[in-house]
Design an enzyme around this catalytic site. Structure first.
Site, PDB file in Angstrom:
ATOM      1  N   ASP A  67     -51.552 -28.715  -5.798  1.00  0.00           N
ATOM      2  CA  ASP A  67     -50.139 -29.037  -5.563  1.00  0.00           C
ATOM      3  C   ASP A  67     -49.609 -28.214  -4.381  1.00  0.00           C
ATOM      4  O   ASP A  67     -48.937 -28.744  -3.499  1.00  0.00           O
ATOM      5  CB  ASP A  67     -49.342 -28.744  -6.845  1.00  0.00           C
ATOM      6  CG  ASP A  67     -47.843 -28.850  -6.619  1.00  0.00           C
ATOM      7  OD1 ASP A  67     -47.372 -29.982  -6.365  1.00  0.00           O
ATOM      8  OD2 ASP A  67     -47.155 -27.815  -6.672  1.00  0.00           O
TER       9      ASP A  67
ATOM     10  N   GLY B 232     -42.913 -25.760 -20.711  1.00  0.00           N
ATOM     11  CA  GLY B 232     -42.946 -26.994 -19.915  1.00  0.00           C
ATOM     12  C   GLY B 232     -43.015 -26.736 -18.420  1.00  0.00           C
ATOM     13  O   GLY B 232     -42.799 -27.647 -17.615  1.00  0.00           O
TER      14      GLY B 232
ATOM     15  N   LYS C 145     -48.285 -29.312  -0.339  1.00  0.00           N
ATOM     16  CA  LYS C 145     -47.073 -28.855   0.334  1.00  0.00           C
ATOM     17  C   LYS C 145     -47.409 -28.159   1.655  1.00  0.00           C
ATOM     18  O   LYS C 145     -46.703 -28.328   2.657  1.00  0.00           O
ATOM     19  CB  LYS C 145     -46.268 -27.953  -0.602  1.00  0.00           C
ATOM     20  CG  LYS C 145     -45.709 -28.744  -1.797  1.00  0.00           C
ATOM     21  CD  LYS C 145     -45.188 -27.849  -2.901  1.00  0.00           C
ATOM     22  CE  LYS C 145     -44.662 -28.687  -4.080  1.00  0.00           C
ATOM     23  NZ  LYS C 145     -44.449 -27.880  -5.293  1.00  0.00           N
TER      24      LYS C 145
ATOM     25  N   VAL D 244     -41.204 -30.880  -0.690  1.00  0.00           N
ATOM     26  CA  VAL D 244     -41.506 -29.443  -0.616  1.00  0.00           C
ATOM     27  C   VAL D 244     -40.263 -28.661  -1.046  1.00  0.00           C
ATOM     28  O   VAL D 244     -39.199 -28.789  -0.438  1.00  0.00           O
ATOM     29  CB  VAL D 244     -41.903 -29.020   0.816  1.00  0.00           C
ATOM     30  CG1 VAL D 244     -42.156 -27.512   0.876  1.00  0.00           C
ATOM     31  CG2 VAL D 244     -43.127 -29.785   1.297  1.00  0.00           C
TER      32      VAL D 244
ATOM     33  N   LYS E 274     -45.266 -36.735  -2.837  1.00  0.00           N
ATOM     34  CA  LYS E 274     -45.993 -36.040  -1.773  1.00  0.00           C
ATOM     35  C   LYS E 274     -47.158 -36.848  -1.203  1.00  0.00           C
ATOM     36  O   LYS E 274     -47.685 -36.519  -0.140  1.00  0.00           O
ATOM     37  CB  LYS E 274     -46.567 -34.725  -2.327  1.00  0.00           C
ATOM     38  CG  LYS E 274     -45.525 -33.676  -2.662  1.00  0.00           C
ATOM     39  CD  LYS E 274     -46.159 -32.369  -3.143  1.00  0.00           C
ATOM     40  CE  LYS E 274     -46.516 -32.394  -4.601  1.00  0.00           C
ATOM     41  NZ  LYS E 274     -45.390 -32.411  -5.537  1.00  0.00           N
TER      42      LYS E 274
ATOM     43  N   LEU F 255     -34.278 -27.613  -1.702  1.00  0.00           N
ATOM     44  CA  LEU F 255     -34.115 -26.503  -0.748  1.00  0.00           C
ATOM     45  C   LEU F 255     -34.309 -27.029   0.676  1.00  0.00           C
ATOM     46  O   LEU F 255     -35.156 -27.895   0.908  1.00  0.00           O
ATOM     47  CB  LEU F 255     -35.141 -25.400  -1.030  1.00  0.00           C
ATOM     48  CG  LEU F 255     -35.041 -24.701  -2.390  1.00  0.00           C
ATOM     49  CD1 LEU F 255     -36.199 -23.707  -2.553  1.00  0.00           C
ATOM     50  CD2 LEU F 255     -33.707 -23.979  -2.530  1.00  0.00           C
TER      51      LEU F 255
END
Lengths: 365, 365
Positions: free
Chosen positions: A223, A209, A227, A148, A110, A152
């Site tokens: 984070d 995790g 995005k 992102v 990113k 998808l």
């Protein structure tokens, strides 16, 4: 046929190589691989065996050297793509020079798209505007679907909307699998749901995790903010991480504690705080969700804890799915895309799809 | 720059032209238009004015002649795309000859992809496997995103999954805006919802223009069956309309009545039948939805009335949205895509995106 080099062969890079091996694609040839220490660069652009790359890399005596890798790829007789499977700022800062060398870029990293606006503008202006390093090889392109929602079809869809002149009004979503899991479990209207403490859910998420080693790196919203910045920039806004409104839900008293262990041990002291927020929502028939928003026409872009009524698609989300909604002039009720937005298999899928898109664009078939 | 001809300038074709005009794309040049009577073909591949095409077409003295239009496009110095905005079987049967003439095809017309398997196989084998009609112009390609869910990224996503080697297990969805509207209103668990007769909902849907002129053309499931066939074939199944299991929910006694009016006047006699089905579902905490299913590994492909628990994403659907879920090896919990799947604006958006994808592939930029 495109020639491909991969920078970073951890979980995602290895999975990509496994997917390429499983499909024996004749359109993609891996000719270079590097981790932070060693490098394998093939002779004369022959293919590195996908069955045996791990041994080859482990046994290599060639020191990692990205400049050499870039130089090698740029002289390929075919169009070349470099895959950045790291999450490094330093590596992302090299994208302009890679593009100038004629290389296309595919990455789940990113940093190049959510960091400084000037780096982003350099990348987008060089992508698609340079001649190939050799005439006839095709122009260098950049695809980063996996930045992102992993594989998808978020950025593809947003790009199609923008390119065809739709007016994107809002992009709103649960962009973090971790925060999806935490709030789907913590805040629900289901009468059957067991009541759990916020800290216990974070603890389980950490054990599974799902979180970063220090869960504050999820709960601080950075984070998600990255995005949001990526989607916002694609939608035409000059969003910047340094000015974006980000609600850090780490209690202020715990933001400065030294270690993840200390954070985890003190988080239960704040269970009441989170419970009160949730009770207020639930009493109103609503749930809490931690969302990112790109508000194209207004000033509401940011990352925040929002209450949604039980009938809203975000309210019935389960597991650790991502869900993203685009509201546009042509889709006033929105397009919603939902599914796993993290994990090696789905991230590698996004990268693989992007490689094929570049291959099709530069070679037409 | 690609040169484009449009066959059929009704609602969808006109909207496409309006979207092209609004975005003043320099990559797409409309050089031919035809409806069933008249045709406008420009001189020497100059652009037809997007501001004035209606007058030009109305005043044209050239009779519609698709062969001439195809011939003109095939001699363009640029890559040419023909857009079929009809729903004609006869026109779809000409796709192989268009491809052989070097033309790419974009269309929302389902007939070529859901009709005879041999036509489908001809189209897919000619697409992407022919040289362009002139060397250097690019190979002819076929894109038909708008045949399923209009502009929603359904076929793009399915294609990406298949191409990258994911194992698609199931495609399941509410593929019809009409049947989405009818069952979202008829079958709900919401305590506040007013109880309505099935026939009254169909009546309102007809008045709103959501149904075909004869609503039996929606309720017989054939439109959904075509979409299931298209998705199934993309996923590797040889589905065929003539053998697909399709649950026609038009009561048997009404399947043969002569007119739509007679059907509508007699439908209330069957309200009890539908009410009983719904009561049985609702008493079980479930709702009725009319869905299409592609069952890649089993024999469950078809179109049917299915009961879903209230927590299922299909159960909380609203309005006339489509919703489609892909279950795959990499996405065991599924990818869900939801949004408006009918209407001129969103159908034209899908066509416009497809044109740009072909332009990018044949020209690389």
């Amino acid at each position: 046929m495109v020639t491909v080099g991969i920078v970073g062969v951890g979980l995602v890079g290895s999975e990509l190589l496994a997917q390429l091996q499983a499909t024996s694609s004749k359109l993609i040839k891996i000719v270079a691989l590097t981790n932070s220490k060693r490098m394998v660069v093939s002779d004369s652009y022959t293919e590195i065996s996908l069955a045996d790359w791990k041994n080859k890399l482990a046994g290599s005596t060639t020191e990692a050297n990205i400049s050499h890798l870039v130089q090698y790829l740029s002289k390929s007789p075919e169009h070349s793509i470099i895959i950045d499977c790291t999450s490094s700022d330093h590596i992302a800062s090299q994208y302009p020079s890679w593009l100038s060398a004629g290389l296309s870029i595919v990455t789940p990293n990113k940093k190049g798209f959510s960091g400084s606006l000037s780096l982003y503008e350099q990348i987008t202006s060089l992508s698609n505007n340079l001649p190939g390093s050799t005439p006839g090889k095709g122009k260098p392109l950049v695809y980063h679907e996996s930045t992102v929602g992993a594989g998808l079809p978020i950025l593809n869809t947003l790009t199609d909307l923008v390119k065809t002149g739709d007016k994107v009004q809002k992009v709103e979503g649960i962009f973090s699998g971790t925060l999806s899991y935490i709030f789907n479990n913590f805040s629900t209207l289901s009468a059957n749901a067991e009541k759990k403490n916020f800290s216990d859910i974070v603890k389980v998420a950490k054990e599974l995790g799902y979180t970063e080693p220090d869960p504050r790196d999820d709960l601080n919203g950075m984070d998600v903010a990255r995005k949001v910045t990526i989607c916002g920039r694609l939608a035409g806004l000059d969003l910047d991480l340094s000015t974006l409104a980000v609600e850090n839900i780490v209690p202020q008293e715990l933001q400065g504690v030294a270690s993840a262990d200390e954070f985890m041990s003190k988080l239960p002291q704040f269970d009441d705080h989170f419970q009160k927020l949730n009770d207020a929502a639930v009493q109103n028939g609503e749930v809490l969700r931690y969302v990112g928003v790109v508000d194209v026409q207004g000033s509401g872009s940011g990352v925040k804890l929002v209450r949604y009524p039980g009938s809203h698609p975000f309210a019935s989300l389960q597991g650790s799915d991502n869900i993203i909604k685009f509201t546009t002039e042509r889709f006033p009720n929105g397009i919603i895309i939902q599914g796993a937005g993290a994990g090696a298999a789905v991230t590698a899928f996004g990268i693989y799809s992007d490689i094929l898109k570049i291959q099709e664009r530069v070679q037409g078939f």
